[in-house]
Scaffold this motif. Structure first.
Motif, PDB file in Angstrom:
ATOM      1  N   PRO A 134       0.790  -1.163   0.082  1.00  0.00           N
ATOM      2  CA  PRO A 134      -0.153   0.079  -0.068  1.00  0.00           C
ATOM      3  C   PRO A 134       0.982   1.301   0.164  1.00  0.00           C
ATOM      4  O   PRO A 134       1.883   1.548   0.829  1.00  0.00           O
ATOM      5  N   GLU A 139      -5.584   1.941   0.805  1.00  0.00           N
ATOM      6  CA  GLU A 139      -5.203   0.468   0.066  1.00  0.00           C
ATOM      7  C   GLU A 139      -4.835  -0.597   0.981  1.00  0.00           C
ATOM      8  O   GLU A 139      -4.683  -1.755   0.379  1.00  0.00           O
ATOM      9  N   THR A 179       1.666  -4.590   6.118  1.00  0.00           N
ATOM     10  CA  THR A 179       0.876  -3.317   5.587  1.00  0.00           C
ATOM     11  C   THR A 179       1.363  -1.970   5.833  1.00  0.00           C
ATOM     12  O   THR A 179       0.807  -1.016   5.826  1.00  0.00           O
TER      13      THR A 179
END
Length: 195
Positions: A134, A139, A179
């Motif tokens: 992301p 995202e 992430t």
């Protein structure tokens, strides 16, 4: 988007708003957890966090650890109704009878898993083949096919408060997925996902 702090390091906005969150992000979040007690603790704290902010749980974590014997599953598995009542009176933790009960239930389920591969190997067997990349928080997924499967598998083994979204948060917290935003100074820090 990331925020560049006074230290010159780039972090997501959620990790830049509070010194406790910043410390957690910089040293702990997204790093592999591969010991039973540590993983049991993370599962339980993610369950307690449901519906609350993570910083609330972080602030209460020392009290949680004191209340639940440092999340030693062998000790917590022996908790009975008197312990539940004691914990319901403990202002240092989140006093939710269902979540307290789930923590005790999850200790027993953790012990039961030792007869097979154990909690760590069981959870990590759901690691996906790819991780998100992301650039913006929008995202970052909140659920995945793997978190759905992990949730279902843990429930079948007697765990509670392990829904798919909670399990995705766990996967992020223990480095099963990375992430961290691509611009973050922590991207790739876990060593699990080569960049």
């Amino acid at each position: 988007m990331t925020v560049v702090g006074a230290d010159g390091l780039s972090r997501p906005a959620w990790a830049a708003e509070d010194p406790l969150l910043m410390e957690y992000y910089d040293t702990e979040w997204g790093m592999p957890v591969r010991d039973e007690q540590g993983l049991y603790e993370r599962i339980c704290l993610e369950g307690f966090q449901a519906g609350l902010s993570w910083v609330t749980i972080l602030r209460k974590r020392p009290s949680f650890r004191a209340a639940f014997a440092d999340f030693d599953p062998d000790v917590v598995a022996e908790f009975g109704e008197a312990d539940v009542e004691r914990l319901m009176g403990d202002a240092g933790i989140v006093r939710n009878r269902m979540k307290i009960g789930a923590t005790i239930q999850n200790a027993r389920a953790t012990i039961a898993l030792r007869a097979d591969e154990g909690l760590v190997d069981f959870v990590w067997s759901f690691q996906p083949r790819e991780t998100p990349r992301p650039h913006d928080r929008s995202e970052v997924p909140t659920v995945s096919e793997e978190s759905k499967a992990l949730s279902k598998a843990l429930r079948s083994r007697g765990f509670a408060f392990v829904g798919p979204t909670t399990m995705y948060a766990l996967m992020e917290a223990i480095g099963m997925v990375d992430t961290h935003l691509m611009a973050s100074h922590r991207r790739g820090a876990s060593g699990v996902w080569p960049e």
